[in-house]
Design a protein around this motif. Structure first.
Motif, PDB file in Angstrom:
ATOM      1  N   GLY A  67       0.806  -1.215   0.000  1.00 61.79           N
ATOM      2  CA  GLY A  67       0.000   0.000   0.000  1.00 61.79           C
ATOM      3  C   GLY A  67       0.840   1.266   0.000  1.00 61.79           C
ATOM      4  N   GLY A  68       2.147   1.123   0.186  1.00 57.88           N
ATOM      5  CA  GLY A  68       3.039   2.281   0.184  1.00 57.88           C
ATOM      6  C   GLY A  68       3.367   2.728  -1.230  1.00 57.88           C
ATOM      7  N   TYR A  69       3.748   3.990  -1.352  1.00 59.05           N
ATOM      8  CA  TYR A  69       4.116   4.507  -2.673  1.00 59.05           C
ATOM      9  C   TYR A  69       5.144   5.619  -2.532  1.00 59.05           C
ATOM     10  N   VAL A  70       5.832   5.883  -3.638  1.00 57.39           N
ATOM     11  CA  VAL A  70       6.818   6.953  -3.713  1.00 57.39           C
ATOM     12  C   VAL A  70       6.514   7.783  -4.957  1.00 57.39           C
ATOM     13  N   VAL A  71       6.577   9.100  -4.804  1.00 55.07           N
ATOM     14  CA  VAL A  71       6.397  10.019  -5.926  1.00 55.07           C
ATOM     15  C   VAL A  71       7.766  10.543  -6.335  1.00 55.07           C
ATOM     16  N   ASP A  72       8.096  10.390  -7.611  1.00 51.06           N
ATOM     17  CA  ASP A  72       9.348  10.903  -8.167  1.00 51.06           C
ATOM     18  C   ASP A  72       8.977  12.080  -9.070  1.00 51.06           C
ATOM     19  N   ARG A  73       9.052  13.287  -8.534  1.00 48.43           N
ATOM     20  CA  ARG A  73       8.666  14.492  -9.283  1.00 48.43           C
ATOM     21  C   ARG A  73       9.668  14.845 -10.379  1.00 48.43           C
ATOM     22  N   THR A  74      10.898  14.407 -10.238  1.00 45.96           N
ATOM     23  CA  THR A  74      11.906  14.670 -11.270  1.00 45.96           C
ATOM     24  C   THR A  74      11.525  13.974 -12.569  1.00 45.96           C
ATOM     25  N   ASN A  75      11.043  12.739 -12.464  1.00 38.31           N
ATOM     26  CA  ASN A  75      10.692  11.951 -13.646  1.00 38.31           C
ATOM     27  C   ASN A  75       9.187  11.815 -13.852  1.00 38.31           C
ATOM     28  N   ASN A  76       8.394  12.484 -13.013  1.00 34.15           N
ATOM     29  CA  ASN A  76       6.926  12.475 -13.114  1.00 34.15           C
ATOM     30  C   ASN A  76       6.329  11.073 -13.081  1.00 34.15           C
ATOM     31  N   ILE A  77       6.746  10.272 -12.084  1.00 29.66           N
ATOM     32  CA  ILE A  77       6.164   8.937 -11.927  1.00 29.66           C
ATOM     33  C   ILE A  77       5.791   8.678 -10.474  1.00 29.66           C
ATOM     34  N   VAL A  78       4.874   7.739 -10.304  1.00 34.17           N
ATOM     35  CA  VAL A  78       4.472   7.250  -8.985  1.00 34.17           C
ATOM     36  C   VAL A  78       4.698   5.742  -8.998  1.00 34.17           C
ATOM     37  N   VAL A  79       5.435   5.240  -8.011  1.00 31.54           N
ATOM     38  CA  VAL A  79       5.694   3.809  -7.881  1.00 31.54           C
ATOM     39  C   VAL A  79       4.986   3.338  -6.617  1.00 31.54           C
ATOM     40  N   ALA A  80       4.247   2.224  -6.716  1.00 32.76           N
ATOM     41  CA  ALA A  80       3.488   1.724  -5.561  1.00 32.76           C
ATOM     42  C   ALA A  80       3.707   0.228  -5.370  1.00 32.76           C
TER      43      ALA A  80
END
Length: 148
Positions: A67-80
């Protein structure tokens, strides 16, 4: 002098603006405003070789919990990390109006700007999310995730 600022939703605004103003706004929005640009027009490719996430790094700790996720604003992606134990990645840019506000909760992606929702495969699950999200391939090798 006391000025009170009233917030209104888009439908109310367009009704107050009238048909001619709404037509003008639609043309303007289609030509110049980035918030009305479709995600497909602004989500670029990832770097060659993909992007890596070290699961032992503190910045990526959320990816060790379902259920955890990380937002990478440099590359405009969300990994969950889904509840079924798989990793998924989508664009941070919502297909509804191009807002960079995709988050993850309860096994789905959603846009905090307009309420668009998407399943783990990026498919839209309501009318605001009907265009879906760009998805990426996620591979895991030891403690390293690669999104490509």
């Amino acid at each position: 002098m006391n000025i009170t600022q009233e917030k209104i939703d888009r439908l109310t605004f367009l009704k107050k603006l009238g048909l001619s103003g709404a037509s003008l706004m639609a043309v303007y929005c289609g030509v110049t405003m980035t918030s009305c640009t479709n995600e497909g027009d602004i989500a670029g490719p990832l770097p060659t070789g993909g992007i890596t996430f070290d699961l032992t790094a503190a910045a990526n700790a959320a990816l060790n919990t379902k259920g955890g996720y990380v937002v990478d604003r440099t590359n405009n992606i969300v990994v969950a990390y889904t509840s079924d134990g798989t990793y998924v990645a989508v664009t941070l840019i919502c297909s509804h109006e191009g807002q960079k506000q995709i988050t993850y909760a309860t096994n789905k992606f959603y846009c905090t700007a307009h309420g668009a929702t998407f399943d783990n495969s990026g498919k839209g699950t309501n009318s605001n999310g009907s265009a879906g999200l760009k998805t990426y391939t996620v591979t895991k090798n030891g403690s390293i995730l690669t999104v490509s």
